[in-house]
Design an enzyme around this catalytic site. Structure first.
Site, mmCIF file in Angstrom:
data_model
loop_
_atom_site.group_PDB
_atom_site.id
_atom_site.type_symbol
_atom_site.label_atom_id
_atom_site.label_comp_id
_atom_site.label_asym_id
_atom_site.label_seq_id
_atom_site.Cartn_x
_atom_site.Cartn_y
_atom_site.Cartn_z
ATOM 1 C CD GLU A 46 57.507 64.471 50.942
ATOM 2 O OE1 GLU A 46 57.138 65.471 51.583
ATOM 3 O OE2 GLU A 46 56.727 63.758 50.291
ATOM 4 C CG ASP A 50 55.977 66.503 56.350
ATOM 5 O OD1 ASP A 50 56.413 67.656 56.265
ATOM 6 O OD2 ASP A 50 54.815 66.249 56.715
ATOM 7 C CG ASP A 119 59.089 66.918 47.857
ATOM 8 O OD1 ASP A 119 58.733 67.604 48.839
ATOM 9 O OD2 ASP A 119 58.403 66.793 46.829
ATOM 10 C CD GLU A 122 59.530 67.539 53.991
ATOM 11 O OE1 GLU A 122 59.022 68.215 54.895
ATOM 12 O OE2 GLU A 122 58.899 67.194 52.958
#
Length: 226
Positions: A46, A50, A119, A122
């Site tokens: 994650e 991101d 989450d 991502e």
């Protein structure tokens, strides 16, 4: 829960060469019983996703919105990659159905929690980047994040947007209320409503009071736009 990850790969139109990366992206920390035995969760992936998401989004806005100032691009990027927006993106591909959750998290509604779903989204970006490179990650982000941008702009500080709309039309007075909170202290969920002249015009849920109020404002904006 849908354990057939081929359904997800068909939905995103990407087939993993290394499906272990996809499984890791879908594994919430609550599902991991013993990491010393080699089990992993999606937190590190994650983190990577991101960073990839922010770079691709920044590049896209820079190249396609030449009239925008730095501040305007920053605001628009924030609206596209914030938790509520990514959770909606994730649900468009039914990602919540494929997340591996521990029993406790499952029983307390974790599959519907924006933070967990966003989450995982991502993390999925991170997995695609590791498996197929930047080109494939960019293709995914353009298809499932950088679509319908005009509609998604409202997620950035939706409370301010709603207040400005009400002020401009002299509709009355807005007020936010937390109407319920549940869960343990380390993992609370708050329910909020936004009222216009004592009439409820929107409701929302979040893991902080501010997040719940933002989601209530988003709900109100959606209803107004309709």
């Amino acid at each position: 829960m849908n354990t057939n990850i081929d359904d997800l790969q068909n939905s995103i139109e990407y087939s993993f060469k290394n499906e272990k990366l996809l499984v890791t992206a879908l594994t919430h920390k609550s599902y991991v019983v013993n990491e010393t035995e080699g089990e992993v969760n999606n937190e590190r992936m994650e983190y990577l996703g991101d960073a990839v998401l922010e770079l691709v989004t920044s590049d896209f806005l820079f190249k396609n919105y030449k009239e925008m100032s730095e501040g305007e691009m920053t605001k628009l990027r924030a609206s596209l990659v914030c938790e509520p927006a990514l959770a909606i993106d994730a649900r468009e591909i039914n990602l919540q159905d494929f997340i591996f959750l521990g029993k406790g998290e499952e029983n307390t509604g974790g599959r519907s929690r924006d933070s967990i779903v966003s989450d995982a989204f991502e993390a999925l970006i991170g997995a695609i980047y590791l498996d197929g490179g930047m080109d494939e990650a960019t293709k995914f982000i353009c298809s499932f994040v950088l679509n319908d941008i005009e509609h998604k702009q409202k997620f950035y500080d939706s409370k301010t947007t709603l207040q400005e709309m009400v002020d401009a039309t002299n509709l009355g007075v807005l007020k936010y209320e937390i109407v319920n909170e549940s869960g343990p202290d380390h993992n609370k969920t708050f329910d909020a409503v936004v009222k216009l002249n004592d009439d409820v015009v929107g409701s929302g849920t979040g893991q902080t009071k501010k997040h719940a109020e933002q989601n209530a404002a988003i709900d109100a904006l959606n209803k107004i736009n309709k």
